[in-house]
Scaffold this motif. Structure first.
Motif, mmCIF file in Angstrom:
data_model
loop_
_atom_site.group_PDB
_atom_site.id
_atom_site.type_symbol
_atom_site.label_atom_id
_atom_site.label_comp_id
_atom_site.label_asym_id
_atom_site.label_seq_id
_atom_site.Cartn_x
_atom_site.Cartn_y
_atom_site.Cartn_z
ATOM 1 N N LYS A 1 0.834 -1.200 0.000
ATOM 2 C CA LYS A 1 0.000 0.000 0.000
ATOM 3 C C LYS A 1 0.872 1.255 0.000
ATOM 4 N N GLU A 2 1.923 1.248 0.802
ATOM 5 C CA GLU A 2 2.810 2.411 0.890
ATOM 6 C C GLU A 2 3.524 2.656 -0.436
ATOM 7 N N ASN A 3 3.983 1.582 -1.087
ATOM 8 C CA ASN A 3 4.682 1.733 -2.364
ATOM 9 C C ASN A 3 3.758 2.247 -3.463
ATOM 10 N N VAL A 4 2.509 1.796 -3.450
ATOM 11 C CA VAL A 4 1.545 2.271 -4.449
ATOM 12 C C VAL A 4 1.305 3.762 -4.264
ATOM 13 N N TYR A 5 1.098 4.201 -3.028
ATOM 14 C CA TYR A 5 0.901 5.638 -2.785
ATOM 15 C C TYR A 5 2.139 6.441 -3.160
ATOM 16 N N PHE A 6 3.328 5.879 -2.888
ATOM 17 C CA PHE A 6 4.569 6.543 -3.266
ATOM 18 C C PHE A 6 4.638 6.708 -4.786
ATOM 19 N N GLU A 7 4.328 5.648 -5.520
ATOM 20 C CA GLU A 7 4.344 5.721 -6.982
ATOM 21 C C GLU A 7 3.325 6.724 -7.505
ATOM 22 N N LEU A 8 2.150 6.752 -6.904
ATOM 23 C CA LEU A 8 1.123 7.705 -7.338
ATOM 24 C C LEU A 8 1.579 9.139 -7.129
ATOM 25 N N PHE B 1 3.857 11.599 -15.449
ATOM 26 C CA PHE B 1 3.838 10.369 -16.234
ATOM 27 C C PHE B 1 4.436 9.222 -15.441
ATOM 28 N N SER B 2 4.251 8.035 -15.992
ATOM 29 C CA SER B 2 4.861 6.833 -15.428
ATOM 30 C C SER B 2 5.462 6.025 -16.570
ATOM 31 N N SER C 1 6.427 1.420 -21.952
ATOM 32 C CA SER C 1 5.191 2.193 -22.052
ATOM 33 C C SER C 1 5.351 3.496 -21.297
ATOM 34 N N ILE C 2 4.766 4.533 -21.859
ATOM 35 C CA ILE C 2 4.698 5.844 -21.220
ATOM 36 C C ILE C 2 3.213 6.099 -20.963
ATOM 37 N N VAL C 3 2.878 6.399 -19.718
ATOM 38 C CA VAL C 3 1.485 6.597 -19.329
ATOM 39 C C VAL C 3 1.372 7.927 -18.594
#
Length: 94
Positions: free
Chosen positions: A18-25, A33-34, A46-48
């Motif tokens: 959960k912490e890593n997902v929030y960090f990535e967001l 972008f990601s 991929s570029i998103v």
């Protein structure tokens, strides 16, 4: 041009706490972008970029996939610009 060297390495799928997902967001919102590497195809990238409506939530995303990492920087600005234009059309003022 975005500085892709400043981006930290992406978190492996097995490390999606959960912490890593929030960090990535937070990183996606900060940089606009990601990037993904080799998730669907070997050597594929991929570029998103997120699309925001008026309320600053994420409504959708725009992405492209390329098979040559050397073309990466050429397309980052284009994808981010398109996402921002769509977001502005949806009333986003961010």
């Amino acid at each position: 041009m975005q500085n892709t060297n400043a981006l930290p390495f992406l978190i492996k799928l097995s490390e999606h706490t959960k912490e890593n997902v929030y960090f990535e967001l937070r990183l996606i919102k900060q940089y606009g972008f990601s990037l993904t590497f080799g998730e669907k195809e070997k050597n594929g990238t991929s570029i998103v970029a997120p699309i925001f409506p008026w309320d600053d939530t994420i409504a959708a995303a725009i992405s492209i996939s390329i098979d040559q990492i050397g073309l990466l920087e050429q397309f980052i600005d284009t994808v981010v610009k398109c996402a921002k234009e769509i977001s502005n059309e949806m009333g986003w003022i961010g």
